[in-house]
Design a protein around this motif. Structure first.
Motif: not given
Length: 374
Positions: A184-186, A193-194, A371-372, A363-367
Motif C-alpha cells: 500500500p505504501l508503494m 517500487p522496489f 534511492i528515490p 526503513v523503506f521510507e528512508w531507503l
C-alpha cells in the motif's frame, strides 16, 4: 500432542507383565508425551517465526555447496553488476561496467512458495550459482507497478533481504510481512517500487554459519549473494542494473551481512540496512568466519571502512538497542568518512522479529530517500 496423550491413556491400563515392566512402560509413555509436547511447541514457534525452512536445516544435514571454485574477478568484458570477492573472501578489486549486462541470460522457472504464511504473490526459484558453486532457493516479490502497462518500459530498483541465523528465505515475507506492509505504501507513492529479493543464506550443514563470506575451500557465500543472485534478477526481471538503484537489508546476523557487503561492494549497492546487527563475526558462535582471525578482522564493517582505498559511496541505516547493535552502529559511524553516511537509530525492545517488523515501513521510507522512484 493430543494424539500422544490419547494413545498413552489407551495403553495405560492395558500394560501387562511384572510390575517393573509395567512401571517402565508407563514411564516410556510419559516420556513420549513430553517429547511430542516439546516438538509441537518447537514446530509452532518455528512456523510463527520461520526460523528453519526445512528439516534438513534444523538437523544440520543440508548442504547447498555444490563446489567451491576460485571466483574470477569481474572484468570489463563480462559486464553485469558483478564484482570481485568481498574483503576477506578472496580479495580483488571491483571491476566491470554495471550498465552493460552480459548477453547470455539464464531464464529461471518460478513457482509459488509452499508456505501458508508467505503471500501468494511471492515467487520462488531454484538457482544454481554459476560463479559461487552454491545452489539454493531465491524468493522474489514484484512491486504493484511492475505489471502496470504504464510502467512496461520501466526498470525497477532492487533490495536484497537477508535473514538472520538460523533463518529462512521466507522470513522477511512471512514473519516481517515486508511485502504486505510495503504494497500500500508503494501504491500511495510513499515508498519506491522496489523489487524484493530474499536468497537462501543457510548454506552449510553441521549448524555452521557461512557469514555471507567467501571462505576458500569451504563456501563462496559472498559471491552467491552479490554476483549470482543479482545476475539472476537482471536476467529475469526489469531490474535497474545501476548500483545506485540497489540496496541490501538484514536483521541480526543478516544485518551484519548487509552492513559489510554494502561497504565492501559500493559498486553494487548504494545503501545498506542493519537491524540489530553486530560488527565482529565471532559474535555468532556458529560463524565459520569468526573462527579465523584474518577473516574475522577483514569482515568487520569498521575494518572495511578504515581499510578502503577511498570511502565507499554508501548510505547505511543502523539500528539497535544498547548492547544489541547500537554501539556497533556508532563504531561504524565514527570510522566513516564522506561520502559514506551512517544513520544510527537507537531502538527499544527485545532482539525479535516483532521489533524489526514494526520498523519495516520507516526503513523503506528512508531507503526511498536514498534511492528515490524515477
Amino acid at each position: 500432542m493430543p494424539i500422544s496423550i490419547a494413545v498413552a491413556m489407551w495403553f495405560w491400563g492395558r500394560v501387562k507383565g511384572p510390575k517393573p515392566v509395567r512401571v517402565l512402560s508407563r514411564l516410556a509413555m510419559l516420556v513420549f508425551c513430553q517429547v511430542t509436547a516439546v516438538i509441537m511447541v518447537f514446530v509452532m514457534v518455528n512456523n510463527a517465526n520461520l526460523i528453519y525452512g526445512s528439516w534438513d536445516d534444523l538437523l544440520g544435514t543440508g548442504n547447498h555447496v555444490r563446489a567451491v571454485p576460485v571466483v574470477p574477478p569481474q572484468d570489463a568484458g563480462a559486464g553485469g553488476q558483478g564484482v570481485a570477492a568481498a574483503a576477506g573472501g578472496g580479495g580483488g578489486a571491483p571491476a566491470g561496467d554495471a550498465a552493460h549486462p552480459p548477453a547470455n541470460k539464464v531464464q529461471q522457472a518460478f513457482r509459488g512458495v509452499d508456505d501458508p504464511k508467505v503471500p501468494n504473490d511471492v515467487q520462488k526459484t531454484d538457482l544454481k550459482g554459476q560463479l559461487s558453486g552454491v545452489d539454493g532457493e531465491v524468493l522474489v516479490w514484484l512491486p504493484p507497478q511492475y505489471n502496470d502497462p504504464a510502467f512496461k518500459d520501466r526498470k525497477f530498483p532492487v533490495v536484497e533481504l537477508i535473514p538472520g541465523y538460523p533463518g529462512s528465505s521466507s522470513t522477511w515475507y512471512g514473519t516481517l510481512k515486508v511485502s504486505e506492509q510495503l504494497k500500500p505504501l508503494m501504491q500511495q507513492g510513499k515508498v519506491a517500487p522496489f523489487i524484493l529479493v530474499s536468497p537462501r543464506t543457510l548454506l552449510l550443514g553441521n549448524h555452521t554459519d557461512a557469514g555471507c563470506t567467501d571462505v576458500p575451500g569451504k563456501v563462496n557465500a559472498d559471491t552467491w549473494l552479490t554476483r549470482d543472485v543479482p545476475q539472476m534478477i537482471l536476467d529475469n526481471f526489469r531490474a535497474d542494473p545501476s548500483a545506485d538503484r540497489w540496496a541490501i537489508a538484514g536483521y541480526s546476523a543478516g544485518a551484519h551481512c548487509a552492513a559489510k557487503l554494502s561497504l565492501a561492494h559500493p559498486n553494487r549497492y548504494r545503501a545498506g540496512v542493519s537491524l540489530s546487527g553486530y560488527n565482529d563475526p565471532a559474535t555468532e558462535k556458529d560463524s565459520l568466519v569468526g573462527k579465523d582471525p584474518k577473516l574475522r578482522e577483514a569482515n568487520n564493517p569498521v575494518a572495511i571502512v578504515k581499510g578502503a582505498a577511498q570511502p565507499p559511496k554508501v548510505a547505511l541505516y543502523v539500528s539497535g538497542n544498547k548492547g544489541d547493535g547500537f554501539e556497533d552502529g556508532q563504531a561504524i559511524a565514527a570510522a566513516a568518512k564522506a561520502p559514506t553516511t551512517v544513520q544510527v537509530v537507537e531502538t527499544t525492545g527485545p532482539h525479535s522479529s516483532d521489533v524489526w517488523k514494526d520498523m519495516v515501513p520507516g526503513v523503506f521510507e528512508w531507503l526511498t530517500g536514498v534511492i528515490p522512484a524515477h
